[in-house]
Design a protein around this motif. Structure first.
Motif, PDB file in Angstrom:
ATOM      1  N   ARG A   1      29.954  18.093   7.895  1.00  0.00           N
ATOM      2  CA  ARG A   1      29.845  19.518   8.171  1.00  0.00           C
ATOM      3  C   ARG A   1      28.504  19.853   8.793  1.00  0.00           C
TER       4      ARG A   1
ATOM      5  N   ARG B   1      36.455  24.498   0.337  1.00  0.00           N
ATOM      6  CA  ARG B   1      37.324  24.084   1.447  1.00  0.00           C
ATOM      7  C   ARG B   1      37.171  22.591   1.730  1.00  0.00           C
ATOM      8  N   ALA B   2      35.950  22.078   1.725  1.00  0.00           N
ATOM      9  CA  ALA B   2      35.736  20.655   1.982  1.00  0.00           C
ATOM     10  C   ALA B   2      36.430  19.812   0.920  1.00  0.00           C
TER      11      ALA B   2
ATOM     12  N   HIS C   1      32.421  13.669   4.072  1.00  0.00           N
ATOM     13  CA  HIS C   1      32.912  14.735   4.944  1.00  0.00           C
ATOM     14  C   HIS C   1      31.753  15.227   5.806  1.00  0.00           C
TER      15      HIS C   1
ATOM     16  N   VAL D   1      36.457  17.447   8.305  1.00  0.00           N
ATOM     17  CA  VAL D   1      36.945  18.672   7.679  1.00  0.00           C
ATOM     18  C   VAL D   1      36.607  19.861   8.572  1.00  0.00           C
ATOM     19  N   SER D   2      37.260  20.980   8.312  1.00  0.00           N
ATOM     20  CA  SER D   2      36.999  22.198   9.078  1.00  0.00           C
ATOM     21  C   SER D   2      35.531  22.576   8.954  1.00  0.00           C
ATOM     22  N   ARG D   3      34.918  22.872  10.073  1.00  0.00           N
ATOM     23  CA  ARG D   3      33.494  23.208  10.058  1.00  0.00           C
ATOM     24  C   ARG D   3      33.310  24.658   9.638  1.00  0.00           C
ATOM     25  N   LEU D   4      32.626  24.857   8.518  1.00  0.00           N
ATOM     26  CA  LEU D   4      32.271  26.190   8.034  1.00  0.00           C
ATOM     27  C   LEU D   4      30.753  26.238   7.894  1.00  0.00           C
TER      28      LEU D   4
ATOM     29  N   GLU E   1      40.211  19.725   1.547  1.00  0.00           N
ATOM     30  CA  GLU E   1      40.616  18.915   2.688  1.00  0.00           C
ATOM     31  C   GLU E   1      40.458  17.424   2.413  1.00  0.00           C
TER      32      GLU E   1
END
Length: 227
Positions: free
Chosen positions: A135, A22-23, A133, A178-181, A26
């Motif tokens: 996270r 995902r990272a 990125h 980026v979206s945090r997962l 993005e």
């Protein structure tokens, strides 16, 4: 005509998980990268005490994780390199072998903060663009503070964009949110050791392959707890 910019995502990928993929997606979308190549490290110099799966298995897991994702591939260039897998050497080799392309090395905020401990780490921006990125709960202020303190060593200059610094040779150092997962390879390994489920943390193709290599996992990560 400007050269296409290829993202280089290095790491141990022990194992590769959904957060990695995902990272990378993005970052590629945010920067308009022409493609992204995952480059598993054969002998990571900073992971001496970490239980590590065989390189060939980690390579296969990366290929399964990416599947047929357009523009994404796995580069096995580290397979035949002797000695530790230094990022500087990887980027130098890519630049020499593929002069008609530019490269953007993708790294996490934790990696950025540890660059002073890497082999020639603060000079990586002289070989490729850098994309950071976040996270790990560290954001733009931490990025800017780190770069400002080491700007001279990195050859970095501020731009009108808070998330972008100029680098030598017209390259750029960019912070990409980026979206945090909250997924980590170490957590996946620990869940596997205690017999927990890793569904949703890795792709189904990766999970099935791990199930098929139980003996390799026991040798590499340690035996899971009895059911």
């Amino acid at each position: 005509m400007s050269h296409p910019v290829i993202g280089i995502f290095g790491g141990t990928f022990n194992p590769v998980h959904v957060g990695h993929v995902r990272a990378a997606i993005e970052v590629a979308e945010a920067l308009g990268l022409a493609a992204v190549e995952f480059v598993p490290a054969a002998r990571p110099p900073h992971k001496g005490g970490e239980p590590l799966l065989d390189f060939a298995l980690r390579l296969r897991l990366c290929r399964l994780a990416l599947g047929d994702l357009p523009g994404f591939s796995v580069n096995a260039m580290e397979a035949d390199r002797p000695g530790p897998s230094y990022t500087r050497d990887t980027l130098e080799t890519l630049g020499r072998q593929r002069p008609d392309e530019e490269f953007c090395f993708i790294l996490g905020m934790g990696d950025l903060l540890s660059l002073p401990t890497w082999k020639d780490g603060l000079n990586l921006g002289r070989l490729a663009h850098l994309a950071v990125h976040a996270r790990e709960g560290l954001g733009l202020p931490h990025f800017r503070a780190f770069v400002a303190e080491r700007a001279a060593a990195m050859g970095a200059v501020p731009t009108s964009e808070p998330a972008v610094w100029g680098l030598p040779g017209g390259r750029r150092l960019t912070y990409v949110p980026v979206s945090r997962l909250d997924v980590s390879s170490s957590d996946i390994r620990e869940r596997w050791r205690r017999g927990g489920r890793i569904h949703g943390l890795v792709s189904e193709a990766v999970r099935h392959e791990l199930d098929n290599h139980a003996a390799a996992l026991r040798a590499g990560w340690g035996r899971p707890a009895p059911a």
